[in-house]
Write an enzyme that holds these catalytic residues in place. Structure first.
Site, PDB file in Angstrom:
ATOM      1  N   GLY A  36      32.831 -69.034 -36.050  1.00 22.47           N
ATOM      2  CA  GLY A  36      32.122 -70.221 -35.601  1.00 22.47           C
ATOM      3  C   GLY A  36      32.959 -71.031 -34.639  1.00 22.47           C
ATOM      4  O   GLY A  36      34.146 -70.763 -34.422  1.00 22.47           O
ATOM      5  N   PHE A  43      27.515 -71.452 -35.825  1.00 20.55           N
ATOM      6  CA  PHE A  43      27.194 -70.109 -35.346  1.00 20.55           C
ATOM      7  C   PHE A  43      26.601 -70.193 -33.946  1.00 20.55           C
ATOM      8  O   PHE A  43      25.898 -71.138 -33.603  1.00 20.55           O
ATOM      9  CB  PHE A  43      26.169 -69.484 -36.300  1.00 20.55           C
ATOM     10  CG  PHE A  43      25.777 -68.065 -35.972  1.00 20.55           C
ATOM     11  CD1 PHE A  43      26.502 -66.993 -36.461  1.00 20.55           C
ATOM     12  CD2 PHE A  43      24.670 -67.806 -35.189  1.00 20.55           C
ATOM     13  CE1 PHE A  43      26.140 -65.693 -36.169  1.00 20.55           C
ATOM     14  CE2 PHE A  43      24.282 -66.514 -34.890  1.00 20.55           C
ATOM     15  CZ  PHE A  43      25.021 -65.449 -35.386  1.00 20.55           C
ATOM     16  N   GLY A  44      26.886 -69.209 -33.107  1.00 19.29           N
ATOM     17  CA  GLY A  44      26.221 -69.111 -31.823  1.00 19.29           C
ATOM     18  C   GLY A  44      27.111 -69.238 -30.606  1.00 19.29           C
ATOM     19  O   GLY A  44      26.634 -69.129 -29.482  1.00 19.29           O
ATOM     20  N   GLY A  45      28.396 -69.475 -30.791  1.00 18.63           N
ATOM     21  CA  GLY A  45      29.319 -69.472 -29.676  1.00 18.63           C
ATOM     22  C   GLY A  45      29.447 -70.798 -28.947  1.00 18.63           C
ATOM     23  O   GLY A  45      28.713 -71.757 -29.182  1.00 18.63           O
ATOM     24  N   THR A  46      30.404 -70.825 -28.008  1.00 20.40           N
ATOM     25  CA  THR A  46      30.729 -72.045 -27.276  1.00 20.40           C
ATOM     26  C   THR A  46      29.609 -72.475 -26.342  1.00 20.40           C
ATOM     27  O   THR A  46      29.249 -73.654 -26.287  1.00 20.40           O
ATOM     28  CB  THR A  46      32.028 -71.844 -26.476  1.00 20.40           C
ATOM     29  OG1 THR A  46      33.107 -71.586 -27.380  1.00 20.40           O
ATOM     30  CG2 THR A  46      32.359 -73.067 -25.643  1.00 20.40           C
ATOM     31  N   CYS A  47      29.054 -71.549 -25.573  1.00 21.26           N
ATOM     32  CA  CYS A  47      28.059 -71.912 -24.565  1.00 21.26           C
ATOM     33  C   CYS A  47      26.889 -72.663 -25.180  1.00 21.26           C
ATOM     34  O   CYS A  47      26.499 -73.729 -24.695  1.00 21.26           O
ATOM     35  CB  CYS A  47      27.568 -70.656 -23.850  1.00 21.26           C
ATOM     36  SG  CYS A  47      26.236 -70.976 -22.680  1.00 21.26           S
ATOM     37  N   HIS A 459      11.626 -73.777   6.982  1.00 17.09           N
ATOM     38  CA  HIS A 459      11.964 -75.095   7.521  1.00 17.09           C
ATOM     39  C   HIS A 459      11.002 -76.115   6.910  1.00 17.09           C
ATOM     40  O   HIS A 459       9.806 -75.862   6.821  1.00 17.09           O
ATOM     41  CB  HIS A 459      11.825 -75.095   9.043  1.00 17.09           C
ATOM     42  CG  HIS A 459      12.060 -76.440   9.655  1.00 17.09           C
ATOM     43  ND1 HIS A 459      13.318 -76.962   9.838  1.00 17.09           N
ATOM     44  CD2 HIS A 459      11.190 -77.388  10.096  1.00 17.09           C
ATOM     45  CE1 HIS A 459      13.218 -78.157  10.381  1.00 17.09           C
ATOM     46  NE2 HIS A 459      11.920 -78.451  10.544  1.00 17.09           N
TER      47      HIS A 459
END
Length: 475
Positions: A36, A43-47, A459
């Site tokens: 963790g 749970f699920g990571g840093t991001c 444009h």
């Protein structure tokens, strides 16, 4: 007697690693070990929990709050009257926290994961392809696996500054969940996390002091981009450059940082302190050297182009790594790509793929946005090539006039003869979107000559910025 449990695959880390298990592995036993992230080991990571996603949700809110500062030039009068920090924070994490909890529940209980055992705790090597897992529940177990996949990520660094460990400073793990906005915030660091957090909190009314050891912020960017961002941030917050912090202490008013600035003593005071000087791979928590794994000076697990873990300079059987634990880039899109390479290579060992075949882009969601891909000008000139450089300002295109932008620009670097695009660097509105045009060209081998005049450019849309820069390279 060996009393350990054996698995076909041991997967460590729930960030990009959470995309690894799937129906293709239904016939293999998987133990999924996750420590963790953050103080609560979610749970699920840093991001998902502490990085890309919540920070960009805060950035979007900060962009809205920042708008009144620019409104006068458009003949409008706007005023930011109130910031409801608890409402902002709770809206963001009220969306993220259920995703994290749901992801853990899915891996633990859903029938799709009948072949998977989820263990919450810290894994460490006790031998070749042998792990000890210290569970959050106090349990301890030993296991072995034919294949071990390391996706254990990284964590914020606290530099060895006198008193820093005792002042309860914030990192990116904690700053977004504070109970109330401080009146003032000192940010120690000048990289990606530092400049994004500086934008967030200064836009929400906090008096921000950004402390840089060097003379410029975001030194990983091209020198011209870094210099422009330094100039612009210096206009909206207190920027302490050439400041080397030597001691930190907690006072009745907040936090006090002492250091040296150009040979003289310096002092910075603020209610709270955010330390954002970088991140370190979690290889030490895994005790990877116990498995004979090679590491770099900064602690990264060394891998080859197929993401196979190295030991003694050679690929170790059954060991793979991806993401922050092995990549110097520490980018979510890099971790996702490397995870897909690892997954393919484990499923198809006879058809190994490389992970290093594409240029790696970076995006920084401060204000203004910054993005780049490929070589900067200095690197390109050191390569020995004859290079051509094109600079196009936002203010030179029609949509730039609409935005009244006088500071943004794109800088393209190309081979002077072939017009191969060697690098692209942007600072300004939607830079992280505009750079994708150059990423695609570089990734598919298209030169400036190939794309400058071979398609219509709408444009007066913003991509005309890129068009006009490309035309400089092919005229």
């Amino acid at each position: 007697m060996d009393d350990s449990t054996h698995y076909d695959i041991a997967l460590i880390g729930s960030g990009s690693g959470n995309s690894f298990p799937g129906p293709e592995f239904a016939d293999r036993s998987i133990v999924y070990i996750d420590r963790g992230v953050g103080p609560d080991h979610v749970f699920g990571g840093t991001c998902l929990n502490l990085g890309c996603i919540p920070t960009k949700m805060f950035v979007h809110t900060a962009n809205l709050a920042h708008t009144p500062e620019d409104s006068a030039r458009f003949g409008l009068t706007e005023e930011l009257q109130h910031v409801d920090w608890p409402a902002i924070r709770d809206r963001i994490f009220g969306r993220i926290d259920p995703i994290s909890a749901g992801g853990e529940e899915y891996r633990r209980e859903h029938p799709d994961n009948a072949h998977l055992t989820l263990l919450r705790g810290t894994a460490s090597f006790v031998g070749e392809r042998r792990l000890r897992v210290l569970g959050h529940d106090g349990s301890e177990r030993t296991l072995t696996a034919d294949t071990i996949v390391l996706g254990a990520g990284s964590r914020p660094v606290l530099p060895p500054i006198d008193g820093l460990a005792e002042v309860a400073a914030h990192t990116s793990d904690t700053i977004m969940r504070i109970e109330k906005l401080p009146a003032s915030l000192a940010i120690l660091g000048s990289g990606v996390v530092a400049v994004e957090m500086a934008h967030i909190f200064s836009s929400l009314g906090v008096e921000v002091t950004l402390i840089a050891r060097s003379g410029r912020v975001l030194r990983a960017a091209d020198a011209d981009i870094s210099a422009r961002l330094t100039e612009l941030l210096g206009q909206r917050l207190t920027l302490e450059t050439h400041f080397s912090t030597t001691a930190v202490r907690r006072t009745a008013e907040g936090v006090e940082l002492r250091g040296e600035r150009d040979g003289e003593e310096g002092l910075v005071q603020a209610e709270e302190l955010l330390v954002a000087v970088g991140r370190r791979p979690n290889s030490d928590l895994l005790d990877v050297t116990a498995a004979g794994i090679d590491i770099s000076e900064d602690g990264r697990v060394l891998v080859d182009a197929q993401q196979r873990v190295l030991g003694g300079g050679a690929a170790l059987e059954g060991l793979w790594a991806f993401g922050d634990i092995s990549s110097p880039h520490q980018l979510k899109h890099v971790a996702n790509h490397e995870q897909r390479i690892v997954r393919h290579n484990i499923l198809h060992p006879e058809q190994l793929r490389r992970s290093d075949t594409m240029p790696i882009p970076s995006g920084v969601f401060t204000h203004p946005q910054v993005a780049w891909v490929g070589m900067d000008e200095e690197e390109a000139r050191r390569s020995g090539r004859e290079v051509a450089v094109a600079v196009q300002e936002y203010g030179s295109i029609a949509y730039g006039w609409a935005m009244e932008d006088s500071t943004g620009f794109v800088k393209l670097i190309a081979d002077a003869q072939t017009t191969e695009i060697l690098g692209a660097h942007l600072i300004g509105p939607e830079a992280t979107t505009l750079v994708q045009l150059l990423i695609q060209a570089m990734s598919t081998g298209q030169t400036a000559r190939d794309i400058a005049a071979a398609q219509y450019w709408i444009h007066p849309a913003m991509p005309e910025l890129i068009e006009n820069a490309l035309l400089q390279l092919v005229d």
